[in-house]
Scaffold this motif. Structure first.
Motif, PDB file in Angstrom:
ATOM      1  N   THR A  68       4.441   4.049   3.017  1.00 19.33           N
ATOM      2  CA  THR A  68       4.378   2.792   2.269  1.00 19.33           C
ATOM      3  C   THR A  68       4.451   1.625   3.241  1.00 19.33           C
ATOM      4  N   ILE A  69       3.458   0.757   3.186  1.00 20.46           N
ATOM      5  CA  ILE A  69       3.438  -0.399   4.075  1.00 20.46           C
ATOM      6  C   ILE A  69       3.217  -1.672   3.262  1.00 20.46           C
ATOM      7  N   ARG A  70       3.784  -2.763   3.771  1.00 17.89           N
ATOM      8  CA  ARG A  70       3.594  -4.075   3.156  1.00 17.89           C
ATOM      9  C   ARG A  70       2.973  -4.985   4.218  1.00 17.89           C
ATOM     10  N   LEU A  71       1.880  -5.633   3.842  1.00 14.49           N
ATOM     11  CA  LEU A  71       1.116  -6.465   4.760  1.00 14.49           C
ATOM     12  C   LEU A  71       1.162  -7.920   4.322  1.00 14.49           C
ATOM     13  N   CYS A  72       1.151  -8.814   5.297  1.00 15.23           N
ATOM     14  CA  CYS A  72       1.057 -10.240   4.982  1.00 15.23           C
ATOM     15  C   CYS A  72       0.301 -10.935   6.114  1.00 15.23           C
TER      16      CYS A  72
ATOM     17  N   ILE B  20       0.846  -1.192   0.000  1.00 13.14           N
ATOM     18  CA  ILE B  20       0.000   0.000   0.000  1.00 13.14           C
ATOM     19  C   ILE B  20       0.881   1.241   0.000  1.00 13.14           C
ATOM     20  N   LYS B  21       0.700   2.082  -1.017  1.00 14.31           N
ATOM     21  CA  LYS B  21       1.444   3.338  -1.129  1.00 14.31           C
ATOM     22  C   LYS B  21       0.534   4.521  -0.805  1.00 14.31           C
ATOM     23  N   ASN B  22       1.156   5.643  -0.445  1.00 18.67           N
ATOM     24  CA  ASN B  22       0.441   6.870  -0.093  1.00 18.67           C
ATOM     25  C   ASN B  22      -0.492   6.662   1.098  1.00 18.67           C
ATOM     26  N   ALA B  23      -0.079   5.816   2.036  1.00 19.62           N
ATOM     27  CA  ALA B  23      -0.855   5.607   3.261  1.00 19.62           C
ATOM     28  C   ALA B  23      -0.670   6.818   4.166  1.00 19.62           C
ATOM     29  N   PRO B  24      -1.738   7.431   4.660  1.00 26.66           N
ATOM     30  CA  PRO B  24      -1.608   8.633   5.486  1.00 26.66           C
ATOM     31  C   PRO B  24      -1.033   8.320   6.862  1.00 26.66           C
ATOM     32  N   ALA B  25      -0.226   9.225   7.392  1.00 24.59           N
ATOM     33  CA  ALA B  25       0.372   9.045   8.712  1.00 24.59           C
ATOM     34  C   ALA B  25      -0.580   9.585   9.777  1.00 24.59           C
TER      35      ALA B  25
END
Length: 476
Positions: free
Chosen positions: A102-106, A72-77
């Motif tokens: 930017t976060i990566r989920l699994c 997920i890109k452009n995730a708000p802080a």
């Protein structure tokens, strides 16, 4: 990269005085306060708009549908995103921060099917995890006392009834929902929503992607954030069609895969900053934001005499030159109508507009309570239980105070207030403080930080004089 594996997020605490949460001299609790020195025209500035908090939270939950990676890109802080990440990690999912946005989920190690009371009380987002947990474990447990904005009755009946129609068995015991499915799992169903609830629509779409057979959801929400969630699920391999008359058709699939997505700009945040500039008689450039999310809003401010232009830099909005904004009559409706999250910042515009303005809220029955703060600052707002408009309204003849008449323009003065738990009402007080003469001090600012990132920096870039201070509301 900072991975979070099956853990909880910790917010950094202020080291001075906040370790014990007390002012040693008075014994009163010390907290962060939002200080506004009002009466300044916000002009000549520009502001960047974060990704949508309403979208990113739903996409984080949707990542529970697959064991593959979701980027997920452009995730708000913002804090609301942290709550969703905490829920994902609590269930056993892995969250990796590639950078601030930017976060990566699994979810391949998700091992729990019960959500703690503490997490449920933080936000209503927990209810969206039920579908993915039923697909994984056949059972899910969630507390009925869900958190979120206090903006009227927000029961989860629509969610629960939709899941029941899809084959779920639901029991409520000591405020805990026990939700289960038989060996056939969730199955397709024909669901007609009593009202086009956004979160209910998102919940049932998420649940339907892996359900057996076809699900039809009529009278559903069609907000841009819902469409972005649908696009994410489609990238993951879901079979979703949107038909006329607010209807989604979802053909369940056996498995979903990972994907990459970019969060859309936060249209509510953009409207808030635009209203702050217009209410003070100024202007602002909303950087890089496209026309689509704001086209409806721009139409309403244009009716009031404001000006705007759209180009490659973004959207520039400006107060009318040498004149006041004009009065207006606005009715809050489901998308594509005037959004319920826009009426609070707009209320400050009405107090500064020339003439009598009318607002009719048709989405939530108890979302005008914040107006007493504005009246104490000098506004002239009268509330009514009658429907002051033509739009179909669920609250007609039900004695809910959901219409307002605003006499303007009226000068506003600063004051000290505890920010309400309706985030947009909190932002309304910020804008009123920017307009008002003298200082305004707001407590309970964590409510604002749930959906607004770097708000002090952004407002000051627009020409405001705001800061975060430490103290107690009665001592400043």
């Amino acid at each position: 990269m900072v991975p979070i594996v099956r853990g909880r997020l910790n917010l950094q605490k202020n080291k001075k005085n906040l370790q014990n949460g007390k002012d040693e001299g008075s014994g009163m609790s010390v907290e962060q306060l939002f200080r506004i020195n009002g009466g300044r025209k916000l002009s000549g500035g520009k502001v960047s708009i974060a990704g949508s908090s309403n979208q990113v939270t739903k996409c984080i939950i949707a990542a529970l549908l697959t064991n593959e990676h979701i980027l997920i890109k452009n995730a708000p802080a913002v804090n609301e995103r942290k709550i969703a990440e905490e829920l994902f990690a609590f269930l056993g999912g892995r969250v990796e921060y590639l950078d601030e946005h930017t976060i990566r989920l699994c979810a391949n190690e998700v091992m729990k099917n019960s959500i703690s009371r503490k997490i449920c009380q933080k936000n209503r987002i927990s209810i969206l995890a039920v579908g993915p947990l039923l697909h994984r474990f056949g059972k899910a447990y969630i507390y009925a006392a869900l958190g979120g904005d206090k903006i009227g009755k927000r029961p989860v009946d629509f969610h629960i009834n939709g899941l029941i129609e899809m084959g779920a068995h639901v029991e409520l015991d000591d405020n805990l929902y026990h939700i289960s499915v038989d060996e056939n799992g969730l199955r397709g169903a024909h669901i007609v929503l009593p009202f086009p609830s956004v979160m209910t629509t998102e919940n049932l779409i998420i649940a339907a992607t892996l359900a057996k057979g076809r699900t039809v959801i009529e009278n559903a929400a069609i907000e841009p954030e819902v469409i972005e969630l649908v696009k994410m699920l489609q990238k993951m391999g879901a079979d979703i069609t949107m038909n006329a008359n607010r209807t989604y058709i979802i053909q369940g699939v056996d498995k979903l895969k990972g994907c990459e997505l970019r969060i859309m700009p936060d249209r509510n945040q953009a409207v808030s900053f635009a209203c702050a500039a217009l209410a003070t008689g100024g202007n602002v450039l909303l950087e890089k934001i496209p026309h689509d999310p704001l086209y409806s809003f721009l139409n309403y401010i244009q009716r009031m005499g404001a000006e705007f232009r759209v180009n490659s830099e973004g959207i520039f909005v400006s107060s009318p030159k040498g004149k006041r904004l004009k009065q207006s009559h606005i009715e809050v409706e489901v998308h594509p109508g005037f959004m319920t999250d826009w009426q609070q910042p707009f209320m400050v515009l009405f107090t500064q507009a020339d003439g009598i303005s009318i607002l009719h809220e048709t989405i939530f029955e108890d979302r005008l309570g914040y107006t007493h703060f504005l009246n104490s600052m000098g506004a002239n707002i009268n509330l009514f239980s009658t429907c002051l408009g033509e739009a179909p309204c669920r609250f007609k003849h039900k004695n809910h105070t959901h219409s307002a008449i605003i006499h303007g323009p009226t000068p506003l003065k600063g004051g000290n207030f505890r920010m309400p738990t309706d985030i947009r009402a909190g932002m309304c007080l910020v804008i009123a403080g920017l307009v008002g003469s003298g200082p305004t001090i707001l407590s309970n600012i964590q409510e604002l930080q749930r959906k607004y990132d770097n708000i002090v920096e952004k407002l000051n870039q627009m020409g405001a004089d705001v800061s975060i201070i430490q103290g107690t509301l009665t001592s400043v």
